[in-house]
Design an enzyme around this catalytic site. Sequence first.
Site, mmCIF file in Angstrom:
data_model
loop_
_atom_site.group_PDB
_atom_site.id
_atom_site.type_symbol
_atom_site.label_atom_id
_atom_site.label_comp_id
_atom_site.label_asym_id
_atom_site.label_seq_id
_atom_site.Cartn_x
_atom_site.Cartn_y
_atom_site.Cartn_z
ATOM 1 N N GLU A 64 -30.808 -17.659 12.984
ATOM 2 C CA GLU A 64 -29.511 -16.850 13.172
ATOM 3 C C GLU A 64 -28.503 -17.270 12.264
ATOM 4 O O GLU A 64 -27.472 -16.689 11.937
ATOM 5 C CB GLU A 64 -29.032 -16.937 14.603
ATOM 6 C CG GLU A 64 -27.998 -15.964 15.190
ATOM 7 C CD GLU A 64 -27.679 -16.193 16.491
ATOM 8 O OE1 GLU A 64 -28.386 -15.202 17.251
ATOM 9 O OE2 GLU A 64 -27.171 -16.870 17.150
ATOM 10 N N HIS B 174 -55.773 -26.179 16.774
ATOM 11 C CA HIS B 174 -56.857 -25.085 17.045
ATOM 12 C C HIS B 174 -56.728 -23.817 17.186
ATOM 13 O O HIS B 174 -57.162 -22.917 17.639
ATOM 14 C CB HIS B 174 -57.380 -25.750 18.378
ATOM 15 C CG HIS B 174 -57.884 -27.280 18.347
ATOM 16 N ND1 HIS B 174 -59.229 -27.673 18.064
ATOM 17 C CD2 HIS B 174 -57.091 -28.275 18.693
ATOM 18 C CE1 HIS B 174 -59.329 -28.836 18.028
ATOM 19 N NE2 HIS B 174 -57.968 -29.281 18.304
ATOM 20 N N LYS C 208 -27.824 -4.274 19.985
ATOM 21 C CA LYS C 208 -26.959 -4.392 21.338
ATOM 22 C C LYS C 208 -26.269 -2.817 21.559
ATOM 23 O O LYS C 208 -26.278 -2.598 22.703
ATOM 24 C CB LYS C 208 -25.873 -5.339 21.420
ATOM 25 C CG LYS C 208 -26.438 -6.967 21.393
ATOM 26 C CD LYS C 208 -25.142 -7.818 21.515
ATOM 27 C CE LYS C 208 -25.429 -9.199 21.161
ATOM 28 N NZ LYS C 208 -24.249 -10.009 21.058
ATOM 29 N N LYS D 278 -20.943 -18.337 26.459
ATOM 30 C CA LYS D 278 -19.699 -18.298 25.428
ATOM 31 C C LYS D 278 -18.554 -17.058 25.566
ATOM 32 O O LYS D 278 -17.472 -17.445 25.990
ATOM 33 C CB LYS D 278 -19.908 -18.602 24.036
ATOM 34 C CG LYS D 278 -18.914 -18.689 23.108
ATOM 35 C CD LYS D 278 -19.196 -19.108 21.727
ATOM 36 C CE LYS D 278 -18.104 -18.971 20.737
ATOM 37 N NZ LYS D 278 -18.383 -19.351 19.420
ATOM 38 N N GLU E 71 -27.278 -9.388 29.251
ATOM 39 C CA GLU E 71 -28.429 -10.048 29.891
ATOM 40 C C GLU E 71 -27.947 -11.003 31.092
ATOM 41 O O GLU E 71 -28.301 -11.015 32.051
ATOM 42 C CB GLU E 71 -29.264 -10.762 28.992
ATOM 43 C CG GLU E 71 -30.282 -9.953 28.055
ATOM 44 C CD GLU E 71 -29.400 -9.683 26.811
ATOM 45 O OE1 GLU E 71 -28.171 -9.621 26.717
ATOM 46 O OE2 GLU E 71 -30.127 -9.595 25.634
ATOM 47 N N GLY F 237 -22.413 -20.570 19.279
ATOM 48 C CA GLY F 237 -23.468 -20.523 20.301
ATOM 49 C C GLY F 237 -24.574 -21.597 20.129
ATOM 50 O O GLY F 237 -25.170 -22.463 20.851
ATOM 51 N N ARG F 238 -25.212 -21.466 19.114
ATOM 52 C CA ARG F 238 -26.583 -22.250 18.555
ATOM 53 C C ARG F 238 -26.117 -23.923 18.290
ATOM 54 O O ARG F 238 -27.009 -24.220 17.985
ATOM 55 C CB ARG F 238 -27.211 -21.390 17.247
ATOM 56 C CG ARG F 238 -26.368 -21.250 16.196
ATOM 57 C CD ARG F 238 -27.054 -20.330 15.340
ATOM 58 N NE ARG F 238 -26.280 -19.850 14.141
ATOM 59 C CZ ARG F 238 -25.297 -18.806 14.351
ATOM 60 N NH1 ARG F 238 -25.286 -18.120 15.206
ATOM 61 N NH2 ARG F 238 -24.519 -18.453 13.174
HETATM 62 O O1 F6P Z 1 -26.206 -12.500 20.174
HETATM 63 C C1 F6P Z 1 -26.430 -13.285 19.893
HETATM 64 C C2 F6P Z 1 -25.716 -14.249 20.603
HETATM 65 O O2 F6P Z 1 -24.127 -14.209 20.482
HETATM 66 C C3 F6P Z 1 -25.920 -15.721 20.157
HETATM 67 O O3 F6P Z 1 -25.407 -16.208 18.988
HETATM 68 C C4 F6P Z 1 -25.529 -16.436 21.407
HETATM 69 O O4 F6P Z 1 -25.811 -17.843 21.370
HETATM 70 C C5 F6P Z 1 -25.912 -15.697 22.300
HETATM 71 O O5 F6P Z 1 -25.736 -14.288 22.012
HETATM 72 C C6 F6P Z 1 -25.396 -15.829 23.744
HETATM 73 O O6 F6P Z 1 -23.939 -15.537 23.435
HETATM 74 P P1 F6P Z 1 -23.014 -15.842 24.988
HETATM 75 O O7 F6P Z 1 -22.994 -17.312 24.942
HETATM 76 O O8 F6P Z 1 -21.723 -15.414 24.570
HETATM 77 O O9 F6P Z 1 -23.742 -15.368 26.246
#
Ligand code: F6P
Length: 549
Positions: free
Chosen positions: A358, A389, A513, A211, A217, A272-273
Amino acid sequence: MNADSRTRLNQTPEWTALAKHHEELGEVGLRELFAADPGRGTGYTLRVGDLYIDYSKHLVTDETLRLLRELAAATDVFGLRDAMFRGEKINTTEHRAVLHTALRAPRDAVIEVDGENVVPAVHAVLDKMADFAERVRSGAWTGHTGKRIRNVVNVGIGGSDLGPAMAYEALRAYTDRDLTVRFVSNVDGADLHEAIRDLDPAETLFIIASKTFTTIETVTNATSARTWLLDALGDEAAVAKHFVALSTNAGKVAEFGIDTANMFEFWDWVGGRYSYDSAIGLSLMIAIGPDRFREMLDGFRIVDEHFRTAPAESNAPLLLGLLGVWYGNFFGAQSHAVLPYSHYLSKFTAYLQQLDMESNGKSVDRDGRPVEWQTGPVVWGTPGTNGQHAYYQLIHQGTKLIPADFIGFARPVAELSDELKAQHDLLMANFFAQTQALAFGKTPEEVRAEGVPEELVPHKTFRGGHPTTTILARELTPSVLGQLVALYEHKVFVQGAIWNIDSFDQWGVELGKVLAKRVEPALTEGAEVPGLDASTRALVRSYRELRGR
Ligand code: F6P
C-alpha cells in the site's frame, strides 16, 4: 532536495553507474563471492538492537554496496528521513506529516506538527489505554450486567486489523490466556458470525477500530455487532459498557452511538498501516498488558534511533531498502518473499503486504509524472517450514529471481514442553539449510558424483545464486517484534524515497470502493446502474439468478 527539482532517477549518474556495474557483475555466483572473500560470512553482517542481520548471501560486492549508497545519497534519503522525524508534511498528496515515530517517542521528546508538540498527547492516550486495559484485565471494568469481560473482539480492516491481529498472534505467549481475543475484518458476514457465535454477549467487549470511522466494512460489522449485543441484553445503555472506539474522527464515533469518553484517539499524521503502536493497538494491550506493550514500543524506538543516527555503511533499513532496489530495478525481480521460521509470526507477512504494497505500490512520482522504473515488489510468504513443502520448489528451481528474508529465533517460547522445545533445533536446521541451498545450490558435477543417472542430472541440479537476508534474534519478545516492524517500516520508507514516490497515500484503493457503492443497488434491488460495462452487467444478472432474486 526539493522533490520537483529532482533529476529523474533513471537519468542520474548513480543509476547509470549501477546499471553498468550490474552488467559487469554478469552471472557472478555466490560461490565465487564467498571464495573470493573468506571474511564475507561475518563481514557482511549488522547488529541492530537484538537483531543479527546477515546480508552476505546477496549478489553484491563492496563496490555494489558503495554504488547503492551513492544512489541513496543522490536521492537524499537521509534528508527526507530527517524531514519525516521533524514532522514535516512529507505526505504531499494529503498534506500530512508522517509521524509514526512519535508514537514511540519518550515522554520528554518534543516533536512539533504545525507548531504544537504532539508527544504529550501521544502519552496521554497511552496512559488512558493502559488504565482501560488494566481495568479490563483485572475485571474492574464489567459488562452491562456486571459480568466480567472475557472476550475482546476487534472490528477493523486494513491497518486497523492487520497490525493488532499480527502482533496478538506474534505475542500469544505473553497474552492473558483467560481472555479470548478475536479480530473481525471482512464484510463477509461469516467473519463476524464465526467470531461471536460461541461468545456470551454479556462478557464481550467490541473494539471498533477505524481511523476514519467511515470504512464501510467496519461500520457494517460494528452495526451488526451492536444488533447482536442489544438483541441479547435488550438495553441501549449496554453499548457504553461493551463498545469502545479507536479513531481520529470523534464526530463519526458519536454519530455511531459510542460515547466519546470511550474513544481512544490518534491523529491524521499516523497512517493506517503504521498505526498499531497507536490507540489501534488497544486489543493487543489488553491481551499482553501495558508493560509488555511499552516494551514493544521501546523496541520500535531502538530501530528508529538506529535509522536516524547510524551512518549509511551500517544503517540496516537503508541497506535492506537498497538491496530491494538492486534486485527490483537492476535484476527485474518482481517479488520479495518474507519467510519467518516462527509459527507465532504466521500473520507477519500479511501485515507486511499492506505496509509495503500500500505504501510503495505507486506508478507516478511525487510530481505526478509516470515513473520509468519499477516500484514496490509483490510481498508474499508464510512461515517455514510449511512453505518448503509448497512453493519453495519455484524459488529453488523456477525461472524467477525471488529475493527472500528469513527470520528466525534461537530460543523457542518458554512455555513449550521440553519435548516441543526440542523440535526447535529441527525447525532452525531447516532455516539455515534453506538459505544455504538457495545461495550455493548443487552443481551438475556434485549431482553426478552422487551417482545420479545422466538424464536426471539437469533435474537434480540447483543453480543457486538466490539471494537471502537472514535475520536472527534470541527470542520473539515484545521488544524484538517492535524492532522487526520498525526495521520494515523504515526499509519501505527508504525505497519510496529513492523511487521518489509518496509512500504515505493510498489513492489506489478508492476506485474499487466507489464502484462497490454503485454496484450494490444492482445486486439488492436489480437497479439499472448507468455506465456498467457489459461483462459486469451479465455477471450481476447471473448473481441475482443464483441468489434467487
Ligand atoms: O482502504 C484502505 C485503507 O484506507 C487503509 O489504508 C486503512 O488501513 C484501511 O483502509 C482502514 O481504514 P480505517 O482505519 O479508516 O477504517
